[in-house]
Design an enzyme around this catalytic site. Structure first.
Site, PDB file in Angstrom:
ATOM      1  N   ALA A 153       0.966  -1.188  -0.005  1.00 54.64           N
ATOM      2  CA  ALA A 153       0.046  -0.072  -0.003  1.00 54.64           C
ATOM      3  C   ALA A 153       0.808   1.335   0.012  1.00 54.64           C
ATOM      4  CB  ALA A 153      -0.790  -0.085   1.271  1.00 54.64           C
ATOM      5  N   LYS A 154       0.360   2.175  -0.585  1.00 56.38           N
ATOM      6  CA  LYS A 154       0.984   3.485  -0.870  1.00 56.38           C
ATOM      7  C   LYS A 154       0.702   4.369   0.460  1.00 56.38           C
ATOM      8  CE  LYS A 154       2.855   6.533  -4.533  1.00 56.38           C
ATOM      9  NZ  LYS A 154       4.436   6.234  -4.356  1.00 56.38           N
ATOM     10  N   VAL A 155       1.476   4.068   1.632  1.00 59.43           N
ATOM     11  CA  VAL A 155       1.092   4.670   2.854  1.00 59.43           C
ATOM     12  C   VAL A 155       2.258   5.995   3.122  1.00 59.43           C
ATOM     13  CG1 VAL A 155       0.775   4.392   5.466  1.00 59.43           C
ATOM     14  CG2 VAL A 155       0.054   2.864   3.635  1.00 59.43           C
ATOM     15  N   TYR A 159       7.269   6.239   3.888  1.00 57.96           N
ATOM     16  CA  TYR A 159       8.116   7.193   2.929  1.00 57.96           C
ATOM     17  C   TYR A 159       9.310   7.604   3.874  1.00 57.96           C
ATOM     18  CZ  TYR A 159       6.100   5.841  -1.180  1.00 57.96           C
ATOM     19  OH  TYR A 159       5.704   4.984  -2.184  1.00 57.96           O
TER      20      TYR A 159
END
Ligand code: PMP
Length: 296
Positions: A153-155, A159
């Site tokens: 998932a691009k949480v 990052y």
């Protein structure tokens, strides 16, 4: 660079001047990185402005929200429509789009917020990692353990790992980091996937410890339709020895060559590798010059 006095962003139902689109210091997402985002590109094609793979990106946004329990009340179609409106209102044709689903609610408890906020911004952005072939270094930082966080998932919070790894690599004079997974296999870059060419075929890390990029999937399709074998498998950095070349893929980075990984220098110039052929096919596809099926 990202906005000026005339820029409009979409925030919770309306288009507002970018400078007025603010978020309070008690916002839960700011404290804990509990937010989800996307990186999307629009291209100025012969058929007009086209957002590349809008459906795939907004389906992934939904998947990312579901993975962490962040509410998202907009459909894929609504998100796509808002994106086109945002581009038109800002007179943008070639642009990078950044949707962000976040919790502006003052909510210091470690539970999902009752509601979320949606922000969409767009700006001109050149190829994220430039056009020169990159000098990579294997990072001392691993990709986050997929049993700790839903890594596909691009949480936003994931990052922190990307920023730490990229900064560390640049601090040692490299262009970018290459991260391993928790088992020592090559995973991906801080914001892009990684492919290797060896013996006329390509391989790349399988799902599990990577973000399975939309560009990665597109490049795999382009390669296979051109008769190039692509294998998704685990491999260690020592397999890079004797490889013909390597490249990275991502929406922001597009397809960019890799010159070296630490002391492994690829002898073949990127221009003469499969990566360069696929970069050209990718450009033709995003510009609408070829349809996906006929990209070969
Ligand atoms: N891996 C990571 C960690 C990323 O942030 C990105 C950029 N979204 C990618 C891979 C490439 O994904 P995509 O091709 O969907 O942009």
């Amino acid at each position: 660079m990202y906005f000026d006095d005339n820029t409009l962003v979409y925030l919770d139902g309306e288009f507002v001047p970018a400078a007025q689109a603010t978020c309070g210091v008690y916002a839960q997402s700011l404290h804990y990185g509990y937010a989800v985002f996307e990186g999307i590109r629009a291209y100025n094609t012969a058929q007009g402005t086209r957002i590349f793979k809008a459906r795939e990106h907004y389906e992934r946004l939904h998947y990312s929200c579901q993975s962490i329990g962040l509410p998202l009340t907009y459909s894929v179609e609504e998100l796509t429509e808002i994106s086109y409106q945002l581009l038109a209102k800002n007179n943008l044709t070639d642009a990078y789009l950044r949707p962000l689903v976040f919790a502006a609610t003052p909510h210091m408890t470690l539970t999902a917020p009752p509601a979320s906020n949606l922000m969409l911004a767009a700006w001109h952005w050149g190829k994220y990692l430039g056009s020169q072939s990159l000098r990579l270094t294997v990072s001392p930082y691993e990709r986050p353990n997929p049993k700790a966080v839903p890594i596909e998932a691009k949480v936003s919070g994931h990052y922190a790992n990307s920023i730490i790894a990229s900064s560390e690599a640049k601090g040692r004079g490299f262009d970018e980091a290459l991260l391993l997974d928790m088992n020592g296999y090559v995973a991906e870059g801080p914001g892009a996937n990684f492919f290797v060419e060896k013996d006329g075929a390509l391989f790349t890390a399988p799902g599990g410890s990577i973000l399975r990029g939309i560009t990665r999937n597109t490049v795999i399709d382009l390669a296979r339709s051109a008769g190039i074998t692509v294998t998704e498998r685990f491999f260690r950095p020592d397999e890079l020895r004797g490889a013909t070349g390597a490249f990275m893929t991502g929406t922001a980075a597009e397809v960019v060559g890799v010159a070296s990984v630490d002391d492994v220098v690829f002898a073949t110039p990127f221009e003469h590798t499969l990566g360069a052929q696929l970069a050209a096919r990718y450009t033709a596809l995003v510009l609408g010059e070829t349809a996906a099926a006929e990209a070969s």
